[in-house]
Design an enzyme around this catalytic site. Structure first.
Site, PDB file in Angstrom:
ATOM      1  N   HIS A  22     -38.853   4.786  -9.774  1.00  0.00           N
ATOM      2  CA  HIS A  22     -39.314   3.607 -10.518  1.00  0.00           C
ATOM      3  C   HIS A  22     -40.773   3.834 -10.911  1.00  0.00           C
ATOM      4  CE1 HIS A  22     -35.856   1.133  -9.148  1.00  0.00           C
ATOM      5  NE2 HIS A  22     -35.947   1.860  -8.055  1.00  0.00           N
ATOM      6  N   SER A 103     -37.740   2.162 -15.554  1.00  0.00           N
ATOM      7  CA  SER A 103     -38.725   1.079 -15.536  1.00  0.00           C
ATOM      8  C   SER A 103     -38.174  -0.168 -16.222  1.00  0.00           C
ATOM      9  CB  SER A 103     -40.017   1.530 -16.227  1.00  0.00           C
ATOM     10  OG  SER A 103     -41.066   0.667 -15.875  1.00  0.00           O
ATOM     11  N   THR A 104     -38.667  -1.327 -15.776  1.00  0.00           N
ATOM     12  CA  THR A 104     -38.213  -2.619 -16.298  1.00  0.00           C
ATOM     13  C   THR A 104     -39.144  -3.057 -17.425  1.00  0.00           C
ATOM     14  OG1 THR A 104     -38.004  -3.095 -13.915  1.00  0.00           O
ATOM     15  CG2 THR A 104     -37.333  -4.834 -15.436  1.00  0.00           C
ATOM     16  N   ARG A 106     -41.338  -5.170 -19.767  1.00  0.00           N
ATOM     17  CA  ARG A 106     -41.976  -6.466 -19.456  1.00  0.00           C
ATOM     18  C   ARG A 106     -42.599  -7.090 -20.690  1.00  0.00           C
ATOM     19  NH1 ARG A 106     -46.408  -5.230 -15.872  1.00  0.00           N
ATOM     20  NH2 ARG A 106     -45.700  -3.110 -15.440  1.00  0.00           N
ATOM     21  N   ASP A 144     -33.827  -6.111 -13.803  1.00  0.00           N
ATOM     22  CA  ASP A 144     -34.221  -6.662 -12.499  1.00  0.00           C
ATOM     23  C   ASP A 144     -33.235  -7.793 -12.184  1.00  0.00           C
ATOM     24  OD1 ASP A 144     -35.455  -8.231 -10.470  1.00  0.00           O
ATOM     25  OD2 ASP A 144     -37.442  -7.564 -11.087  1.00  0.00           O
ATOM     26  N   GLU A 207     -27.547  -2.106  -0.818  1.00  0.00           N
ATOM     27  CA  GLU A 207     -28.823  -1.668  -0.244  1.00  0.00           C
ATOM     28  C   GLU A 207     -29.102  -2.381   1.086  1.00  0.00           C
ATOM     29  OE1 GLU A 207     -31.750  -2.155  -3.331  1.00  0.00           O
ATOM     30  OE2 GLU A 207     -33.338  -1.271  -2.120  1.00  0.00           O
ATOM     31  N   ASP A 287     -37.565   7.339  -4.915  1.00  0.00           N
ATOM     32  CA  ASP A 287     -37.537   5.885  -5.153  1.00  0.00           C
ATOM     33  C   ASP A 287     -38.903   5.401  -5.668  1.00  0.00           C
ATOM     34  OD1 ASP A 287     -36.275   3.464  -5.338  1.00  0.00           O
ATOM     35  OD2 ASP A 287     -36.283   3.008  -3.206  1.00  0.00           O
ATOM     36  N   ASP A 288     -39.889   5.351  -4.761  1.00  0.00           N
ATOM     37  CA  ASP A 288     -41.225   4.835  -5.110  1.00  0.00           C
ATOM     38  C   ASP A 288     -42.243   5.698  -4.373  1.00  0.00           C
ATOM     39  OD1 ASP A 288     -40.426   2.212  -6.488  1.00  0.00           O
ATOM     40  OD2 ASP A 288     -39.349   2.060  -4.595  1.00  0.00           O
TER      41      ASP A 288
HETATM   42  P1  IMP Z   1     -40.991  -0.902 -12.639  1.00  0.00           P
HETATM   43  O1  IMP Z   1     -39.629  -1.328 -13.112  1.00  0.00           O
HETATM   44  O2  IMP Z   1     -41.452   0.376 -13.264  1.00  0.00           O
HETATM   45  O3  IMP Z   1     -42.011  -2.002 -12.767  1.00  0.00           O
HETATM   46  O4  IMP Z   1     -40.847  -0.532 -11.088  1.00  0.00           O
HETATM   47  C1  IMP Z   1     -40.840  -1.496 -10.054  1.00  0.00           C
HETATM   48  C2  IMP Z   1     -39.523  -2.256  -9.989  1.00  0.00           C
HETATM   49  O5  IMP Z   1     -38.492  -1.353  -9.568  1.00  0.00           O
HETATM   50  C3  IMP Z   1     -39.495  -3.356  -8.948  1.00  0.00           C
HETATM   51  O6  IMP Z   1     -40.009  -4.564  -9.450  1.00  0.00           O
HETATM   52  C4  IMP Z   1     -38.022  -3.457  -8.603  1.00  0.00           C
HETATM   53  O7  IMP Z   1     -37.343  -4.250  -9.549  1.00  0.00           O
HETATM   54  C5  IMP Z   1     -37.544  -2.033  -8.759  1.00  0.00           C
HETATM   55  N1  IMP Z   1     -37.458  -1.335  -7.460  1.00  0.00           N
HETATM   56  C6  IMP Z   1     -38.281  -0.389  -6.976  1.00  0.00           C
HETATM   57  N2  IMP Z   1     -37.852   0.037  -5.767  1.00  0.00           N
HETATM   58  C7  IMP Z   1     -36.736  -0.645  -5.497  1.00  0.00           C
HETATM   59  C8  IMP Z   1     -35.827  -0.637  -4.396  1.00  0.00           C
HETATM   60  O8  IMP Z   1     -35.957   0.092  -3.396  1.00  0.00           O
HETATM   61  N3  IMP Z   1     -34.777  -1.507  -4.463  1.00  0.00           N
HETATM   62  C9  IMP Z   1     -34.572  -2.311  -5.539  1.00  0.00           C
HETATM   63  N4  IMP Z   1     -35.393  -2.338  -6.587  1.00  0.00           N
HETATM   64  C10 IMP Z   1     -36.473  -1.513  -6.571  1.00  0.00           C
HETATM   65 ZN    ZN Z   2     -34.783   2.135  -6.281  1.00  0.00          ZN
END
Ligand code: IMP
Ligand code: ZN
Length: 351
Positions: A22, A103-104, A106, A144, A207, A287-288
């Protein structure tokens, strides 16, 4: 293989595929500092830490608090571009040769950033890194679980549009977000629409323990997804486990993320062992990497040390991950050729 090359070094030199990363969660401490400077926020302005350090574990809600902090810091196209560039460079420096970011999109009315300009900023950074960094990058747009079905449909439409325009850089859709929130079944029609327009699906499934018996889990599995994110509690339910095994669905395995977010009690108890020993396709991922303070090399090292994997087994794990990328057969073959060239080099260097 010569044991003189230490395991961490071997894991770093190993060419790797990262399929579950992510964007906001992958941002390093250095990049967070740059974002703070851009926004004029001091560290004291942040509400708590932005990473979970070595040996620490926190409740699963904690990473979601941290994502929000990082997302608040990155509310302009410029910051999204910078984050993406940094994250790609860091993965490349760690020996990742193929990367699928997710990525989500925004909407930030106060800065004028729209879901479109968000996606375009990521795509521009990917394009900029194309010649500079030794890694092939693809993008998944994320839904999301907190979002409305309408917003999710907008994301699918965006992915469809950019799949054609990018071209080929946007390859799929991710379903993620706090697993304790919402019902994944709400998104089934949207996910079907994504499949119908040729987008691949990588979905966070089961999860948390409640999801082993939740109706959403079998509904999501029956789509079927192209890859399962985490799938931590699937093997707790025989029927679900049978579906996954019959279809040989690949698992995106994130050891440190699951241990640090306390959905798995320890590395030794991770479900990787269950599935890997049954020859289910498994892909090691981060993951992160920023929030959980890890790297993909570190995840390979942890897998080797925890489950007794030999170096050839680590090689096979990385090589077989190419099969589960969301790209066409031509690029997969190019990646396999690349891996085979690097294998020779790796073996020569360590003889
Ligand atoms: P973004 O979409 O690039 O802003 O990355 C962060 C988003 O990824 C978070 O707000 C979550 O929606 C999602 N995310 C990151 N890690 C996890 C996880 O372990 N489980 C579920 N969702 C995750
Ligand atoms: Zn994830």
């Amino acid at each position: 293989m010569d044991e003189a090359v230490g395991l961490p070094d071997f894991c770093r030199r190993l060419p790797k595929v990262e399929l579950h990363a992510h964007l906001s969660g992958s941002v390093s401490e250095t990049t967070i500092q740059k974002l703070q400077v851009k926004k004029g926020v001091g560290h004291e302005g942040l509400q708590g830490d932005t990473a979970i350090g070595k040996g620490e574990t926190r409740h699963l809600q904690e990473p979601f608090r941290i994502f929000k902090i990082i997302q608040d810091l990155s509310d302009t196209e410029e910051s999204i571009f910078m984050m993406t560039e940094d994250v790609i460079s860091e993965f490349a420096a760690d020996g990742v040769r193929y990367l699928e970011l997710r990525s989500t999109p925004r909407h930030m009315p106060h800065t004028g950033m729209t879901p479109q300009s968000y996606v375009e900023s990521i795509l521009s950074a990917i394009q900029k890194c194309k010649d500079r960094e030794d890694v092939v990058v693809r993008l998944l747009l994320a839904i999301d679980r907190r979002q409305s079905v309408e917003t999710a449909m907008t994301t699918v439409r965006l992915a469809q549009e950019y799949m054609l325009r990018s071209p080929g850089v946007v390859v799929g859709i991710d379903l993620s977000g706090n697993p304790a929130v919402g019902d994944g079944r709400d998104f089934i029609p949207v996910l079907k629409e994504a499949q119908n327009c040729g987008l691949k699906l990588a979905l966070h499934i089961a999860e948390i323990s409640q999801q082993a018996v939740a109706p959403e889990t079998s509904a999501l599995l029956s789509l079927p997804p192209d890859r399962v994110g985490h799938g931590t509690f699937i093997h707790h339910n025989q029927d679900l486990a049978a579906v996954v095994a019959d279809r040989k669905m690949p698992f995106e395995i994130c050891l440190t993320s699951n241990v640090k977010a306390q959905t798995v009690a320890s590395y030794g108890e991770h479900h990787f062992q269950h599935w890997y020993s049954r020859k289910q396709p498994c892909v090691l991922c981060t993951d992160d990497k920023g929030v959980f303070c890890t790297t993909l090399s570190e995840e390979y090292r942890l897998a080797a040390e925890t489950f007794g994997l030999t170096r050839p087994a680590l090689w096979d794990l990385s090589y077989s991950s190419i099969d589960h990328t969301f790209v066409g057969e031509d690029l997969k073959q190019q990646l396999r050729d690349r891996w085979n060239t690097e294998k020779e080099k790796l073996f020569l260097q360590t003889r």
